[in-house]
Design an enzyme around this catalytic site. Structure first.
Site, PDB file in Angstrom:
ATOM      1  N   TYR A 228     -15.586  21.054 -11.314  1.00 59.22           N
ATOM      2  CA  TYR A 228     -16.036  19.745 -11.790  1.00 59.22           C
ATOM      3  C   TYR A 228     -17.220  19.262 -10.942  1.00 59.22           C
ATOM      4  O   TYR A 228     -17.183  19.349  -9.711  1.00 59.22           O
ATOM      5  CB  TYR A 228     -14.835  18.808 -11.664  1.00 59.22           C
ATOM      6  CG  TYR A 228     -15.026  17.387 -12.089  1.00 59.22           C
ATOM      7  CD1 TYR A 228     -15.350  17.064 -13.401  1.00 59.22           C
ATOM      8  CD2 TYR A 228     -14.835  16.356 -11.180  1.00 59.22           C
ATOM      9  CE1 TYR A 228     -15.493  15.742 -13.783  1.00 59.22           C
ATOM     10  CE2 TYR A 228     -14.961  15.028 -11.557  1.00 59.22           C
ATOM     11  CZ  TYR A 228     -15.299  14.726 -12.862  1.00 59.22           C
ATOM     12  OH  TYR A 228     -15.431  13.415 -13.245  1.00 59.22           O
TER      13      TYR A 228
ATOM     14  N   ASP B  15      -7.318  22.024  -9.221  1.00 60.62           N
ATOM     15  CA  ASP B  15      -7.533  20.896 -10.125  1.00 60.62           C
ATOM     16  C   ASP B  15      -6.925  21.315 -11.465  1.00 60.62           C
ATOM     17  O   ASP B  15      -7.460  22.152 -12.176  1.00 60.62           O
ATOM     18  CB  ASP B  15      -9.034  20.605 -10.250  1.00 60.62           C
ATOM     19  CG  ASP B  15      -9.316  19.359 -11.084  1.00 60.62           C
ATOM     20  OD1 ASP B  15      -8.524  19.067 -11.998  1.00 60.62           O
ATOM     21  OD2 ASP B  15     -10.339  18.701 -10.831  1.00 60.62           O
TER      22      ASP B  15
ATOM     23  N   LYS C  86      -7.038  11.364 -17.578  1.00 60.67           N
ATOM     24  CA  LYS C  86      -7.169  12.169 -18.783  1.00 60.67           C
ATOM     25  C   LYS C  86      -5.837  12.154 -19.560  1.00 60.67           C
ATOM     26  O   LYS C  86      -5.468  11.139 -20.098  1.00 60.67           O
ATOM     27  CB  LYS C  86      -7.625  13.576 -18.416  1.00 60.67           C
ATOM     28  CG  LYS C  86      -8.834  13.598 -17.444  1.00 60.67           C
ATOM     29  CD  LYS C  86     -10.129  13.199 -18.109  1.00 60.67           C
ATOM     30  CE  LYS C  86     -11.287  12.959 -17.135  1.00 60.67           C
ATOM     31  NZ  LYS C  86     -11.662  14.052 -16.268  1.00 60.67           N
TER      32      LYS C  86
ATOM     33  N   ARG D 245       0.815  -1.211   0.000  1.00 60.17           N
ATOM     34  CA  ARG D 245       0.000   0.000   0.000  1.00 60.17           C
ATOM     35  C   ARG D 245       0.856   1.273   0.000  1.00 60.17           C
ATOM     36  O   ARG D 245       0.414   2.341  -0.403  1.00 60.17           O
ATOM     37  CB  ARG D 245      -0.920  -0.005   1.231  1.00 60.17           C
ATOM     38  CG  ARG D 245      -2.052   1.005   1.113  1.00 60.17           C
ATOM     39  CD  ARG D 245      -2.685   1.328   2.464  1.00 60.17           C
ATOM     40  NE  ARG D 245      -3.165   0.165   3.167  1.00 60.17           N
ATOM     41  CZ  ARG D 245      -2.848  -0.124   4.430  1.00 60.17           C
ATOM     42  NH1 ARG D 245      -2.049   0.666   5.124  1.00 60.17           N
ATOM     43  NH2 ARG D 245      -3.321  -1.206   5.003  1.00 60.17           N
TER      44      ARG D 245
HETATM   45  C1  LIG Z   1     -12.349  13.768 -14.959  1.00 55.11           C
HETATM   46  C2  LIG Z   1     -12.051  14.844 -13.993  1.00 55.11           C
HETATM   47  C3  LIG Z   1     -11.861  14.555 -12.643  1.00 55.11           C
HETATM   48  C4  LIG Z   1     -12.081  13.178 -12.057  1.00 55.11           C
HETATM   49  O1  LIG Z   1     -11.228  12.225 -12.559  1.00 55.11           O
HETATM   50  P1  LIG Z   1     -11.634  10.662 -12.535  1.00 55.11           P
HETATM   51  O2  LIG Z   1     -10.349   9.978 -12.746  1.00 55.11           O
HETATM   52  O3  LIG Z   1     -12.629  10.495 -13.636  1.00 55.11           O
HETATM   53  O4  LIG Z   1     -12.225  10.396 -11.189  1.00 55.11           O
HETATM   54  C5  LIG Z   1     -11.525  15.587 -11.796  1.00 55.11           C
HETATM   55  N1  LIG Z   1     -11.400  16.841 -12.262  1.00 55.11           N
HETATM   56  C6  LIG Z   1     -11.590  17.153 -13.544  1.00 55.11           C
HETATM   57  C7  LIG Z   1     -11.431  18.560 -13.989  1.00 55.11           C
HETATM   58  C8  LIG Z   1     -11.935  16.171 -14.452  1.00 55.11           C
HETATM   59  O5  LIG Z   1     -12.158  16.493 -15.730  1.00 55.11           O
END
Ligand SMILES: *Cc1c(COP(=O)(O)O)cnc(C)c1O
Length: 390
Positions: free
Chosen positions: A111, A183, A208, A57
């Site tokens: 988001y 973010d 992403k 972990r």
């Molecule tokens: C997709 C996304 C997330 C969340 O990511 P996941 O891996 O899908 O949980 C957080 N912030 C933004 C801006 C996103 O586009």
């Protein structure tokens, strides 16, 4: 921080011979139990740190390599921690900072699942959220209250793509002893090194662009030396970790991040400029175009643009939008983005603090690595369908 150029660093970061015996891409370490030679050795592995095997972990050479590479892309950063998704990374960062009675200032263009976390779980824990206008800039000072402990940024914003004045907000926060989180999923540290801009914790949905191939769920938080201990403590207490396969895929994706983003930007610019001239399109919300709120901060702070933007339609309704999107040949309909493929989805921004007065429905486009001529032809047919309902 090494003086080598970014492209060189992207290739070399995190590749330590003492972790991988010279294998170029760190192999998959699938580990739970790590065996020690003696109890003394076992005790010597405490507390767990990157570079010292202790328990699955707490990391393996596969995950250390990814963490070190991402930390290395953020000048001023000290540590990166992994989470099983971007949403988990957002939660992990906020829970590292906030306690009952605290207030969080959250950007109103955040988001959706981040908003939902604030409005449900954090609220239940006695943490209050106030939403602020993404374009507030240094005016954030007027919103800070006695209980404000953290300011959360997302730049550009989800669905509406406002680029924030990150350095101005962070300067105010630092002055008042308030933590800042961002973010940074749209830009990644490749296009916007957020920690250098003054942010304390930078969050990525590696799902992403870091993964980049639509085949992995992974999140990360990168923190300054001041915030690293709190981040790591919360991660351990919450039991957060990520699987070796996912870290390995993210690391593989990371090595081509630079060339992929360059092509995403080229293609997205061509498509966005073309869309900007179509009669059915009221406005293109792409940070690289002047029509996007905060474009001047993008020019000042970013090294480029990624491939995600939105268009505001002129007139029309959701049925027109569905007809347009449903018939696209090259754009998939689906959640997420940042892979090599193009996507189109309806965007319906939620707001509390600021008003949104859009002329027509919004469409969010992710421009992939296909030939932009094909994408434009596909969208041209889609815009014809948009009008077909009239
Ligand atoms: C997709 C996304 C997330 C969340 O990511 P996941 O891996 O899908 O949980 C957080 N912030 C933004 C801006 C996103 O586009």
């Amino acid at each position: 921080m090494s003086a080598d150029k970014p492209d060189t660093r992207l290739v070399e970061l995190g590749r330590r011979k003492e972790w991988t015996s010279g294998v170029v891409n760190p192999p998959l370490y699938r580990a739970s139990t790590i065996l020690f030679d003696s109890i003394a050795d076992m005790e010597a592995a405490e507390p767990p740190t990157d570079g010292r095997l202790q328990y699955g972990r707490n990391g393996t050479p596969t995950t250390w390599a990814l963490c070190e590479a991402l930390t290395g892309l953020e000048p001023g950063a000290a540590m990166t921690r992994l989470y099983p998704s971007g949403a988990a990374a957002v939660a992990g960062a906020l829970l590292a900072l906030l306690s009952a009675g605290d207030e969080l200032l959250m950007v109103d263009s955040a988001y959706g699942p981040t908003r939902a976390l604030c409005n449900t779980l954090l609220k239940r824990m006695g943490i209050a959220t106030r939403y602020y206008d993404p374009m507030v800039g240094a005016g954030i000072a007027d919103l800070i209250g006695e209980r404000t402990r953290a300011i959360f940024l997302e730049s550009p914003g989800t669905h509406t793509f406002e680029v924030q004045d990150v350095p101005a907000i962070c300067a105010v926060a630092r002055d008042r002893g308030i933590a800042t989180l961002i973010d940074n999923t749209w830009a990644t540290p490749w296009l916007f090194p957020a920690i250098a801009a003054g942010v304390d914790m930078s969050i990525l949905a590696c799902t992403k662009y870091i993964g980049g191939h639509a085949d992995v769920m992974l999140g990360t938080v990168t923190a300054t030396a001041e915030f690293a201990p709190r981040l790591d403590q919360a991660r351990r207490m919450l039991g957060q970790t990520a699987g070796a396969d996912d870290a390995w895929l993210a690391l593989r994706g990371l090595r081509t991040l630079g060339i992929r983003l360059q092509r995403h930007e080229e293609n997205a610019l061509r498509v966005a400029r073309w869309l900007d001239e179509q009669p059915q399109v009221a406005r293109v919300l792409y940070p690289a175009l002047e029509s996007c709120p905060g474009h001047e901060y993008w020019v000042r702070d970013f090294k480029g643009a990624s491939g995600l933007f939105a268009i505001v339609m002129k007139g029309g309704d959701k049925a027109d939008r569905a007809r347009m999107i449903d018939g696209l040949r090259h754009f998939g309909i689906g959640y997420s983005w940042g892979g090599f493929e193009s996507l189109a989805v309806p965007a319906d921004p939620t707001r509390t603090a600021t008003t949104t007065d859009w002329e027509g429905p919004l469409v969010r486009l992710h421009i992939g690595l296909e030939d932009p001529d094909d994408l434009i032809a596909d969208l041209a047919a889609g815009l014809d369908r948009y009008r077909a309902g009239e």
